[in-house]
Design a protein around this motif. Structure first.
Motif, PDB file in Angstrom:
ATOM      1  N   ARG A 126       1.117  -1.292   0.298  1.00  0.00           N
ATOM      2  CA  ARG A 126      -0.135   0.030   0.227  1.00  0.00           C
ATOM      3  C   ARG A 126       1.194   1.298  -0.031  1.00  0.00           C
ATOM      4  O   ARG A 126       1.112   2.162  -0.612  1.00  0.00           O
ATOM      5  CB  ARG A 126      -0.661  -0.070   1.156  1.00  0.00           C
ATOM      6  CG  ARG A 126      -1.763  -1.028   0.726  1.00  0.00           C
ATOM      7  CD  ARG A 126      -3.276  -1.118   1.996  1.00  0.00           C
ATOM      8  NE  ARG A 126      -3.986  -1.475   2.257  1.00  0.00           N
ATOM      9  CZ  ARG A 126      -3.538  -2.894   3.108  1.00  0.00           C
ATOM     10  NH1 ARG A 126      -2.657  -2.979   3.751  1.00  0.00           N
ATOM     11  NH2 ARG A 126      -4.915  -3.635   2.834  1.00  0.00           N
ATOM     12  N   LEU A 127       1.891   1.739   0.897  1.00  0.00           N
ATOM     13  CA  LEU A 127       2.822   2.125   1.289  1.00  0.00           C
ATOM     14  C   LEU A 127       3.279   2.833  -0.619  1.00  0.00           C
ATOM     15  O   LEU A 127       3.138   4.152  -0.463  1.00  0.00           O
ATOM     16  CB  LEU A 127       4.257   1.955   1.663  1.00  0.00           C
ATOM     17  CG  LEU A 127       3.491   2.204   3.658  1.00  0.00           C
ATOM     18  CD1 LEU A 127       5.304   2.314   4.048  1.00  0.00           C
ATOM     19  CD2 LEU A 127       3.295   3.437   3.585  1.00  0.00           C
ATOM     20  N   HIS A 128       3.435   2.141  -1.284  1.00  0.00           N
ATOM     21  CA  HIS A 128       4.069   1.591  -2.710  1.00  0.00           C
ATOM     22  C   HIS A 128       2.778   2.492  -3.479  1.00  0.00           C
ATOM     23  O   HIS A 128       3.460   3.372  -4.320  1.00  0.00           O
ATOM     24  CB  HIS A 128       4.873   0.663  -3.499  1.00  0.00           C
ATOM     25  CG  HIS A 128       5.401   0.733  -4.645  1.00  0.00           C
ATOM     26  ND1 HIS A 128       5.819   1.556  -5.023  1.00  0.00           N
ATOM     27  CD2 HIS A 128       4.799   0.178  -6.171  1.00  0.00           C
ATOM     28  CE1 HIS A 128       5.827   0.664  -6.968  1.00  0.00           C
ATOM     29  NE2 HIS A 128       4.996   0.732  -6.753  1.00  0.00           N
ATOM     30  N   HIS A 129       1.977   1.958  -3.661  1.00  0.00           N
ATOM     31  CA  HIS A 129       1.054   2.172  -4.500  1.00  0.00           C
ATOM     32  C   HIS A 129       0.307   3.845  -3.902  1.00  0.00           C
ATOM     33  O   HIS A 129      -0.137   4.841  -5.045  1.00  0.00           O
ATOM     34  CB  HIS A 129       0.072   1.842  -4.768  1.00  0.00           C
ATOM     35  CG  HIS A 129       0.238   0.333  -5.769  1.00  0.00           C
ATOM     36  ND1 HIS A 129       0.399   0.645  -6.762  1.00  0.00           N
ATOM     37  CD2 HIS A 129       0.515  -1.002  -5.252  1.00  0.00           C
ATOM     38  CE1 HIS A 129       1.065  -1.043  -7.260  1.00  0.00           C
ATOM     39  NE2 HIS A 129       1.052  -1.667  -6.477  1.00  0.00           N
ATOM     40  N   ARG A 130       0.821   4.268  -2.651  1.00  0.00           N
ATOM     41  CA  ARG A 130       0.134   5.713  -2.297  1.00  0.00           C
ATOM     42  C   ARG A 130       1.694   6.642  -2.783  1.00  0.00           C
ATOM     43  O   ARG A 130       1.948   7.853  -2.402  1.00  0.00           O
ATOM     44  CB  ARG A 130       0.330   5.403  -0.221  1.00  0.00           C
ATOM     45  CG  ARG A 130      -1.528   4.703  -0.355  1.00  0.00           C
ATOM     46  CD  ARG A 130      -0.911   4.684   1.039  1.00  0.00           C
ATOM     47  NE  ARG A 130      -2.307   3.738   1.493  1.00  0.00           N
ATOM     48  CZ  ARG A 130      -2.149   3.701   3.399  1.00  0.00           C
ATOM     49  NH1 ARG A 130      -1.396   3.762   3.754  1.00  0.00           N
ATOM     50  NH2 ARG A 130      -3.393   2.691   3.139  1.00  0.00           N
ATOM     51  N   GLY A 131       2.524   6.380  -3.046  1.00  0.00           N
ATOM     52  CA  GLY A 131       3.903   7.104  -3.519  1.00  0.00           C
ATOM     53  C   GLY A 131       4.446   8.348  -2.170  1.00  0.00           C
ATOM     54  O   GLY A 131       5.924   8.054  -2.504  1.00  0.00           O
ATOM     55  N   VAL A 132       4.530   6.992  -1.044  1.00  0.00           N
ATOM     56  CA  VAL A 132       5.459   6.943  -0.218  1.00  0.00           C
ATOM     57  C   VAL A 132       7.200   6.455  -0.295  1.00  0.00           C
ATOM     58  O   VAL A 132       7.766   6.501   0.206  1.00  0.00           O
ATOM     59  CB  VAL A 132       5.172   5.982   1.248  1.00  0.00           C
ATOM     60  CG1 VAL A 132       5.913   6.468   2.614  1.00  0.00           C
ATOM     61  CG2 VAL A 132       3.492   6.542   1.377  1.00  0.00           C
ATOM     62  N   ILE A 133       7.033   5.395  -0.893  1.00  0.00           N
ATOM     63  CA  ILE A 133       8.086   4.341  -1.197  1.00  0.00           C
ATOM     64  C   ILE A 133       7.945   3.944  -2.787  1.00  0.00           C
ATOM     65  O   ILE A 133       6.894   3.761  -3.084  1.00  0.00           O
ATOM     66  CB  ILE A 133       8.641   2.990  -0.328  1.00  0.00           C
ATOM     67  CG1 ILE A 133       7.211   2.185  -0.455  1.00  0.00           C
ATOM     68  CG2 ILE A 133       8.791   3.285   0.769  1.00  0.00           C
ATOM     69  CD1 ILE A 133       7.204   0.965   0.100  1.00  0.00           C
TER      70      ILE A 133
END
Length: 397
Positions: free
Chosen positions: A327-334
């Motif tokens: 989820r972090l990846h698809h939110r742009g956090v990582i």
């Protein structure tokens, strides 16, 4: 000389651990761990220090109660108390017992502190709630041991299912061996409860495989408006770009294109990570691909180059991610780039996330603290100990 050096080094180590507790408390208070992609503060501490998860959990527990036990932590900074001693106190010590345990820990060993904390008066527990469902596994060279916790109703259904499968196995055994002319010593033993448990698991597995041929996946139906560039779930809400990418990353994706509410065609529906590819992926990537995350269960297969951007469903373009980091990846956090063999994972500031300890050769002298002789450790008989009595709350009258 050896004992003196041991006491001196122990005091310095205790002081260093005390400072590390303060650093972890500051990281937790200011929520600085989120920028690293770590799932939790203990995971961050274990990653950055190279400690075991147990030691990282201990120092995080002490840091979380730093304001409640300032004297105990100060004893660490002065080199008199060890991290293990204060960890026992912080794990279960009552509020307001800081001064009591700070004095007791000077002469008590870790084992004696555990006993003291157990003797601390506590309020009557609430009626015991129904236990949560849980399964713990212990594995050695001979096999695995499973411990299952279920509530009464679930346990009754579980026992009934086991009994049913064991009865079926015994009926099969009697059908195959009941009229055998050989002696009883030549016959195989009756099926055990463990065999019934395996049969129960296999039956559920077969039922799931029959219901969903690709058991790792679900089918996501998305409707895309070709004019407004908007996507929505079938009979569901509109999706953001991040939600659309996340939901279609490890699922059967069925895309329908529409114009003015009328269906004009269907897009690609084949982007599955099939069972054979999934097993190869799990064999290669045993844990989540994000550094510092050791999650092994419930992992998602992620396309490094997103499938909707033309990324192939091949091992070189696939990695395993835990749901949190997915989820972090698809939110742009990582950000995850590169190939499976040469991943480059960065945070939202563009800083690379790398595994391993950040320990560096010391550039400063060790802290100047008094040598720590250690607890005296006399035998603590029950009548020698006066348990901490918490102060009653102030009256409103």
């Amino acid at each position: 000389m050896l004992f003196e050096e041991l006491a001196e080094l122990t005091g310095q180590r205790n002081a260093i651990d005390g400072r590390l507790v303060e650093i972890v408390a500051e990281i937790d208070r200011d929520q600085l761990g989120g920028a690293t992609g770590a799932r939790s503060v203990p995971a961050l501490v274990a990653w950055k220090t190279g400690w075991s998860p147990a030691n990282a959990q201990t120092i995080t527990t002490v840091a979380s109660r730093l304001d409640e036990f300032p004297r105990c932590v100060q004893g660490m900074r002065e080199g008199r108390l060890s991290l293990d001693q204060v960890g026992v106190i912080a794990a279960r010590g009552g509020t307001g017992s800081d001064e009591h345990y700070a004095q007791l820990a000077r002469c008590a060993t870790v084992t004696q502190l555990r006993t003291a904390v157990k003797l601390e008066p506590r309020p009557e527990p609430n009626p015991r709630p129904e236990p949560e469902r849980s399964i713990t596994t212990t594995t050695n060279e001979h096999g695995s041991c499973y411990r299952i916790a279920l509530g009464h109703h679930d346990a009754a259904k579980f026992e009934a299912a086991l009994a049913s499968h064991r009865d079926a196995l015994i009926a099969e055994w009697k059908h195959d061996h009941g009229n055998d002319a050989g002696t009883s010593a030549e016959r195989p033993p009756l099926p055990s409860t463990a065999e019934a448990f395996v049969r129960l698991v296999e039956a559920g597995w077969d039922a799931e495989a029959a219901r969903r041929p690709h058991g790792q996946h679900t089918t996501v139906v998305v409707h895309v408006d070709v004019e407004q560039r908007a996507a929505a779930l079938h009979l569901g809400p509109l999706l953001t770009d991040a939600e659309r990418r996340y939901l279609t990353c490890d699922a059967t994706c069925e895309v329908w294109f529409e114009r003015h509410g009328e269906v004009i065609g269907a897009g690609r529906a084949t982007r599955l990570v099939n069972r054979r590819l999934r097993r190869a992926l799990e064999h290669r990537d045993r844990t989540c691909a994000v550094p510092g995350c050791d999650a092994t269960r419930g992992l998602h297969a992620h396309h490094i180059r997103h499938w909707e951007d033309g990324g192939p469903t091949e091992l070189a373009n696939l990695v395993l991610l835990c749901p949190y980091h997915h989820r972090l990846h698809h939110r742009g956090v990582i950000t995850i780039k590169g190939t499976a063999g040469a991943l480059v994972i960065t945070d939202d500031q563009g800083r690379s996330l790398r595994p391993g300890s950040l320990a560096r050769p010391p550039t400063q002298p060790p802290p100047a603290v008094a040598p720590c002789p250690g607890p005296t450790g006399e035998r603590a008989d029950w009548w020698w100990y006066e348990p901490f009595q918490p102060q009653p709350p102030p009256s409103n009258n």
